[in-house]
Enzyme design. Sequence first.
Site, short mmCIF file in Angstrom:
data_model
loop_
_atom_site.label_atom_id
_atom_site.label_comp_id
_atom_site.label_asym_id
_atom_site.label_seq_id
_atom_site.Cartn_x
_atom_site.Cartn_y
_atom_site.Cartn_z
N HIS A 17 -1.95 -9.67 -27.73
CA HIS A 17 -0.60 -9.11 -27.79
C HIS A 17 0.15 -9.77 -26.63
O HIS A 17 -0.24 -9.57 -25.47
CB HIS A 17 -0.67 -7.58 -27.66
CG HIS A 17 0.66 -6.90 -27.66
ND1 HIS A 17 0.93 -5.77 -28.43
CD2 HIS A 17 1.80 -7.17 -26.99
CE1 HIS A 17 2.18 -5.39 -28.22
NE2 HIS A 17 2.72 -6.23 -27.34
N HIS A 21 1.80 -11.27 -23.56
CA HIS A 21 2.07 -10.69 -22.24
C HIS A 21 2.02 -11.78 -21.19
O HIS A 21 1.40 -12.83 -21.40
CB HIS A 21 1.06 -9.58 -21.92
CG HIS A 21 -0.36 -10.05 -21.94
ND1 HIS A 21 -1.07 -10.20 -23.10
CD2 HIS A 21 -1.19 -10.44 -20.93
CE1 HIS A 21 -2.28 -10.65 -22.82
NE2 HIS A 21 -2.38 -10.81 -21.51
N GLY A 76 -8.83 -17.71 -22.29
CA GLY A 76 -9.16 -16.48 -21.57
C GLY A 76 -8.39 -15.28 -22.07
O GLY A 76 -8.43 -14.22 -21.45
N ASN A 98 -1.83 -16.46 -21.46
CA ASN A 98 -2.95 -17.03 -22.20
C ASN A 98 -2.74 -16.92 -23.71
O ASN A 98 -2.20 -15.92 -24.20
CB ASN A 98 -4.24 -16.29 -21.82
CG ASN A 98 -4.60 -16.49 -20.36
OD1 ASN A 98 -4.53 -17.60 -19.84
ND2 ASN A 98 -4.98 -15.41 -19.68
N CYS A 149 -0.33 -2.08 -27.61
CA CYS A 149 0.52 -1.24 -28.46
C CYS A 149 0.31 0.23 -28.11
O CYS A 149 1.27 1.01 -28.08
CB CYS A 149 0.23 -1.49 -29.95
SG CYS A 149 0.99 -2.99 -30.59
N CYS A 180 -4.64 -1.99 -31.15
CA CYS A 180 -4.23 -2.88 -30.05
C CYS A 180 -4.01 -2.06 -28.77
O CYS A 180 -3.22 -1.11 -28.75
CB CYS A 180 -2.96 -3.62 -30.43
SG CYS A 180 -2.25 -4.55 -29.06
N HIS A 182 4.50 -6.31 -31.33
CA HIS A 182 3.14 -6.85 -31.43
C HIS A 182 3.17 -8.27 -32.01
O HIS A 182 3.23 -8.46 -33.22
CB HIS A 182 2.23 -5.96 -32.29
CG HIS A 182 0.83 -6.50 -32.34
ND1 HIS A 182 -0.13 -6.17 -31.42
CD2 HIS A 182 0.26 -7.40 -33.18
CE1 HIS A 182 -1.24 -6.83 -31.70
NE2 HIS A 182 -1.03 -7.59 -32.77
N HIS A 233 1.26 -12.47 -17.10
CA HIS A 233 0.72 -11.99 -15.83
C HIS A 233 1.67 -12.41 -14.71
O HIS A 233 2.09 -13.58 -14.66
CB HIS A 233 -0.64 -12.62 -15.55
CG HIS A 233 -1.70 -12.32 -16.56
ND1 HIS A 233 -2.75 -11.47 -16.30
CD2 HIS A 233 -1.87 -12.75 -17.84
CE1 HIS A 233 -3.54 -11.41 -17.38
NE2 HIS A 233 -3.03 -12.17 -18.32
N ASP A 238 -1.97 -4.38 -13.78
CA ASP A 238 -3.21 -4.78 -14.45
C ASP A 238 -4.36 -3.89 -13.96
O ASP A 238 -4.47 -3.59 -12.76
CB ASP A 238 -3.52 -6.26 -14.17
CG ASP A 238 -4.54 -6.82 -15.15
OD1 ASP A 238 -4.18 -7.69 -15.95
OD2 ASP A 238 -5.72 -6.36 -15.11
P1 5GP Z 1 -5.43 -11.71 -21.04
O1 5GP Z 1 -6.84 -12.05 -20.64
O2 5GP Z 1 -5.35 -11.26 -22.49
O3 5GP Z 1 -4.44 -12.77 -20.70
O4 5GP Z 1 -5.02 -10.49 -20.13
C1 5GP Z 1 -5.34 -9.16 -20.44
C2 5GP Z 1 -5.24 -8.38 -19.17
O5 5GP Z 1 -5.10 -7.02 -19.51
C3 5GP Z 1 -6.46 -8.49 -18.27
O6 5GP Z 1 -6.09 -8.99 -16.99
C4 5GP Z 1 -7.00 -7.06 -18.20
O7 5GP Z 1 -7.47 -6.71 -16.92
C5 5GP Z 1 -5.80 -6.23 -18.61
N1 5GP Z 1 -6.12 -5.00 -19.32
C6 5GP Z 1 -6.98 -4.86 -20.36
N2 5GP Z 1 -7.00 -3.57 -20.77
C7 5GP Z 1 -6.13 -2.90 -19.98
C8 5GP Z 1 -5.71 -1.54 -19.92
O8 5GP Z 1 -6.14 -0.67 -20.69
N3 5GP Z 1 -4.79 -1.22 -18.97
C9 5GP Z 1 -4.28 -2.15 -18.10
N4 5GP Z 1 -3.39 -1.73 -17.21
N5 5GP Z 1 -4.65 -3.44 -18.13
C10 5GP Z 1 -5.56 -3.81 -19.06
ZN ZN Z 2 -0.15 -4.88 -29.88
#
Ligand code: 5GP
Ligand code: ZN
Length: 111
Positions: free
Chosen positions: A96, A98, A91, A85, A7, A4, A46, A100, A30
């Site tokens: 894991h 989180h 999307g 999400n 993680c 992950c 997690h 935004h 991000d």
């Molecule tokens: P999700 O689409 O799951 O709601 O959001 C995941 C977010 O994590 C995306 O906006 C993506 O740009 C960000 N993200 C993915 N991998 C990484 C990473 O390795 N580092 C950082 N800082 N953000 C990440």
């Molecule tokens: Zn995780």
Amino acid sequence: MSDCVFCKIIAGQIPSEKVYEDEEFIVIKDIRPVAPTHLLAIYKKHVPTINDLELEDSKKMWRLFEVIKTVTKQRNIESYRIVQNNGKDSGQEVPHIHFHIIAGRRLGALG
Ligand code: 5GP
Ligand code: ZN
């Protein structure tokens, strides 16, 4: 969870731009920002989605709003959007939990 991304970020195995950390949450920038401010408040445990939260998480998750208030105040952000999400069609890229924190430009309607 060994594979992950979040993680690994929490464990310090993948670098990130950390702006806040406490026992329950880490807040990072991000990597692909959609606005001048785009932060991710990541729950340290997690848990893939909201549907996987358990009653014991409520004690820790209640901190989320304090975390959001703290980081937005630190950055003088008065207007912001929280996006969270769950599942592929929403999307969700990283399974894991989180949140935004998006700010710094006029945001359009949801849809
Ligand atoms: P999700 O689409 O799951 O709601 O959001 C995941 C977010 O994590 C995306 O906006 C993506 O740009 C960000 N993200 C993915 N991998 C990484 C990473 O390795 N580092 C950082 N800082 N953000 C990440
Ligand atoms: Zn995780």
